[in-house]
Design a protein around this motif. Structure first.
Motif, short mmCIF file in Angstrom:
data_model
loop_
_atom_site.label_atom_id
_atom_site.label_comp_id
_atom_site.label_asym_id
_atom_site.label_seq_id
_atom_site.Cartn_x
_atom_site.Cartn_y
_atom_site.Cartn_z
N GLY A 60 0.84 -1.18 0.00
CA GLY A 60 0.00 0.00 0.00
C GLY A 60 0.89 1.24 0.00
N VAL A 61 0.36 2.34 -0.53
CA VAL A 61 1.12 3.59 -0.62
C VAL A 61 0.23 4.73 -0.13
N ASP A 62 0.79 5.59 0.71
CA ASP A 62 0.09 6.77 1.17
C ASP A 62 0.94 8.00 0.90
N ILE A 101 5.22 4.90 2.82
CA ILE A 101 4.92 6.32 2.95
C ILE A 101 5.69 7.06 1.87
N ASN A 102 4.95 7.72 1.01
CA ASN A 102 5.50 8.41 -0.15
C ASN A 102 5.58 9.90 0.17
N GLY A 103 6.74 10.35 0.64
CA GLY A 103 6.89 11.70 1.17
C GLY A 103 7.30 12.73 0.13
N LEU A 104 6.59 13.87 0.16
CA LEU A 104 6.94 15.02 -0.67
C LEU A 104 7.10 16.22 0.27
N ALA A 105 8.33 16.68 0.43
CA ALA A 105 8.61 17.82 1.30
C ALA A 105 8.84 19.07 0.45
N GLN A 107 11.17 11.38 -0.62
CA GLN A 107 11.67 10.16 0.03
C GLN A 107 10.52 9.18 0.21
N ARG A 108 10.86 7.92 0.19
CA ARG A 108 9.90 6.86 0.46
C ARG A 108 10.45 5.97 1.56
#
Length: 299
Positions: free
Chosen positions: A150-152, A195-199, A219-220
């Protein structure tokens, strides 16, 4: 049982992470959101982070939907975030949002080509042993060379970007546990939750990690749950919902608990400051036809 369910939700709906988390954050916010069905009429600068995040979600949904284009992702973003809400927020602007989507698409192109998309913005239910089925909304479900995940998508404006303290927030994390529980029940396997992070941010001058002006970072991080951790999550949710039933059984004249340490960015701040003044309520808020619309729409 049906009476309990109606009292708990204010409708014949299921339960989900957002509603439980709202209740745990502030029972009064839960009451105003789901039982009175109030929503703010006009968004202001404090809503900028939430709306920008919703717009990025809308764009990413298009990027991962087969046959949709980058241009359609742009249009989806602008439909949610057509103009900046906070003139002092130099990072969260429509132009920067489009830059972020394009940079993201190129940055992860190679890894994403290895994914088979099984679902985008998936809304489904899973039984966890309560009166109410548990509702999930997953941004993405993918079949990877390492198995089903799963991806969030998470958009953040932390000045330091992604650090150990940021990732610690997902372990433990009730949302990740609930999604992992669902994936195991649905597919019989789950190789982790990503967790698919966009900062994003804005620097007046170049720093050690980020350049001057608008910057972004991707970052993931993969998280796993043991059977014991998932059973612990399930039992805690059962207990929380028992508390929620007891609270929603209060009479209309009874006072609900209020967590005033969380008022700073709450949409009901003005209403609580006025101690429920009817004029403030009618001026700033409207009754939503569907307070659960977030389950059908991109966040």
């Amino acid at each position: 049982a049906d009476g309990e369910l109606g009292g708990l939700l204010g409708s014949k709906e299921v339960m989900d992470f957002t509603r439980v988390n709202t209740f745990l954050t502030c029972p009064e916010k839960y009451r105003l959101t789901y039982l009175e069905s109030l929503q703010k009429i006009q968004e202001d600068r404090v809503d900028a982070p939430r709306k920008f995040g919703q717009a990025i979600h809308a764009g990413l949904q298009r990027l991962y939907t087969p046959s949709m284009t980058a241009q359609e992702a742009h249009m989806a973003f602008l439909a949610v975030f057509p103009e900046a809400l906070d003139p002092e927020d130099m990072a969260r602007t429509p132009v920067n949002g489009l830059k972020l989507l394009d940079a993201y698409r190129h940055y992860w192109a190679n890894q994403d080509r290895e994914w088979k998309v099984l679902g985008v913005e998936v809304v489904d239910q899973v039984e966890i042993g309560t009166v109410e089925p548990w509702e999930v909304k997953l941004d993405l479900i993918v079949d990877t060379p390492n198995g089903i995940m799963g991806v969030d998508h998470k958009t953040t404006a932390r000045r330091e970007g992604f650090t150990e303290s940021y990732w610690r927030g997902f372990e433990p994390n009730s949302q990740v546990s609930g999604y992992t529980y669902y994936l195991l029940k649905k597919y019989g396997q789950c190789s982790g939750f990503l967790i698919n992070g966009l900062a994003i941010g804005w620097n007046q001058r170049a720093g050690k990690r980020h350049p001057q002006g608008f910057w972004y970072e991707f970052q993931r991080q993969l998280f796993n749950r043991s059977e014991r951790q998932l059973e612990d999550w399930r039992l805690r949710m059962v207990g929380t919902m028992t508390r929620m039933r007891a609270t929603t059984a209060l009479r209309p004249e009874d006072v609900w608990e209020k967590n005033e340490s969380m008022c700073g960015y709450c949409p009901f701040r003005e209403l609580c400051l006025s101690v429920g003044d009817e004029q403030v309520k009618s001026t700033l808020y409207a009754v939503s036809d569907n307070p659960l619309a977030y389950l059908q729409e991109t966040r």
